[in-house]
Design an enzyme around this catalytic site. Structure first.
Site, short mmCIF file in Angstrom:
data_model
loop_
_atom_site.label_atom_id
_atom_site.label_comp_id
_atom_site.label_asym_id
_atom_site.label_seq_id
_atom_site.Cartn_x
_atom_site.Cartn_y
_atom_site.Cartn_z
N ASN A 11 7.81 3.65 -8.13
CA ASN A 11 7.49 4.73 -9.06
C ASN A 11 6.00 4.96 -9.15
O ASN A 11 5.19 4.03 -8.95
CB ASN A 11 8.03 4.41 -10.46
CG ASN A 11 9.54 4.35 -10.52
OD1 ASN A 11 10.21 5.24 -10.01
ND2 ASN A 11 10.07 3.32 -11.14
N ALA A 108 -3.68 -4.44 -7.46
CA ALA A 108 -4.42 -3.77 -8.52
C ALA A 108 -3.61 -3.69 -9.81
O ALA A 108 -4.16 -3.82 -10.92
CB ALA A 108 -4.83 -2.37 -8.07
N ASP A 109 -2.31 -3.49 -9.70
CA ASP A 109 -1.48 -3.39 -10.91
C ASP A 109 -1.46 -4.70 -11.69
O ASP A 109 -1.47 -4.69 -12.93
CB ASP A 109 -0.06 -2.96 -10.54
CG ASP A 109 0.61 -3.87 -9.52
OD1 ASP A 109 -0.09 -4.62 -8.81
OD2 ASP A 109 1.85 -3.83 -9.42
N THR A 132 9.33 -3.13 -8.44
CA THR A 132 9.94 -3.33 -7.13
C THR A 132 10.11 -4.82 -6.86
O THR A 132 11.13 -5.27 -6.34
CB THR A 132 9.08 -2.69 -6.03
OG1 THR A 132 8.84 -1.31 -6.37
CG2 THR A 132 9.77 -2.76 -4.68
#
Length: 271
Positions: A11, A108-109, A132
């Site tokens: 997403n 990065a997330d 995911t």
């Protein structure tokens, strides 16, 4: 206004901030084949639906774990929003120290989530991100990112069962009537739903042994609100944690991105 964009493998999450207040937010399916113009038109369409002129967007920040799309979104923001976005990477100030063997290998997330968790909730903390992949990230009391664990995401596990077996069907992810399934569909749902709750509870307990009894557990990601009520292991549900982290990082870097073309010229070009 600040537009925060989190590009994930499944997403793309987008949120609009006015100051510290999170306003409209959207989730789009990640599609590697789309072009910058398509993403740009998507952004304009989302803003238009909320009756927000694109000329009010004066800053954009992006975190991405999909390198193929990072440049496309950058180009889309430059062309359609007149903003040169801040990309979260190794050169961006985050306010936390990364204790990974190779700090550049941390997505990065995960870094952005760690920033938000530390500043909003304090530490030590364990972040459970249902994406995911289902990731578990450890944050020390001082705000250091210590590392974590990565397991297959729920959708990945469900797809693997469907693709690698001859007779098991694809099922919707939902809570079954009981833990002991009375048919194949309910058995699959139980294994996925209850199995991942058990995974979270087991991993949280093991993280707590290393981080201490005061460890907070913060759940985020698209399925956090569905799974959190089913276990006492999760204390805080923050579905938009990554967007909050992007806002905080943007404030730390004190960036005011230059307008690449005058709003008047851009408006005329789109008319």
């Amino acid at each position: 206004m600040l537009l925060a964009i989190d590009i994930g493998n499944t997403n793309i999450t987008i949120g609009l901030y006015e100051g510290q207040s999170l306003g409209p937010r959207w989730r789009l399916a990640t599609n590697h084949d789309r072009m910058p113009d398509e993403f740009g038109l998507d952004l304009l369409g989302l803003l238009s639906h909320q009756k927000i002129p694109f000329t009010l967007i004066n800053n954009v920040i992006i975190a991405s774990v999909v390198p193929q799309l990072t440049g496309k979104f950058k180009e889309a923001c430059q062309k359609y929003l007149n903003c040169d976005p801040l990309i979260v990477d190794a050169g961006v100030r985050t306010g936390i120290r990364i204790r990974y063997d190779d700090p550049k290998a941390v997505g990065a997330d995960r870094v952005v989530d760690a920033v938000a968790a530390h500043q909003l909730y304090g530490g030590p903390a364990c972040i459970v991100d249902f994406g995911t992949a289902t990731t578990f990230d450890a944050i020390s009391g001082e705000g250091d990112y210590l590392g974590g664990a990565i397991a297959p995401g729920i959708s990945v596990a469900a797809d693997a069962l469907f693709l690698r077996t001859a007779k098991l069907p694809r099922v919707d992810f939902s809570k079954p009537p009981s833990v002991i399934g009375k048919n194949t569909a309910h058995s699959l749902q139980s294994g996925l739903f209850n199995g991942y709750i058990a995974l979270v509870e087991g991993m949280v307990e093991r993280f707590r042994r290393e981080l201490g009894a005061q460890m907070k557990v913060i759940a985020t990601g698209g399925l956090a609100e569905l799974l959190a009520p089913e276990t006492t292991a999760i204390q805080i549900v923050a579905p938009w944690l990554t967007l909050e982290g992007l806002r905080l990082i943007h404030e730390m870097n004190r960036v005011h991105q230059p307008v690449l073309k005058s709003n008047k010229t851009r408006t005329a070009a789109l008319a």
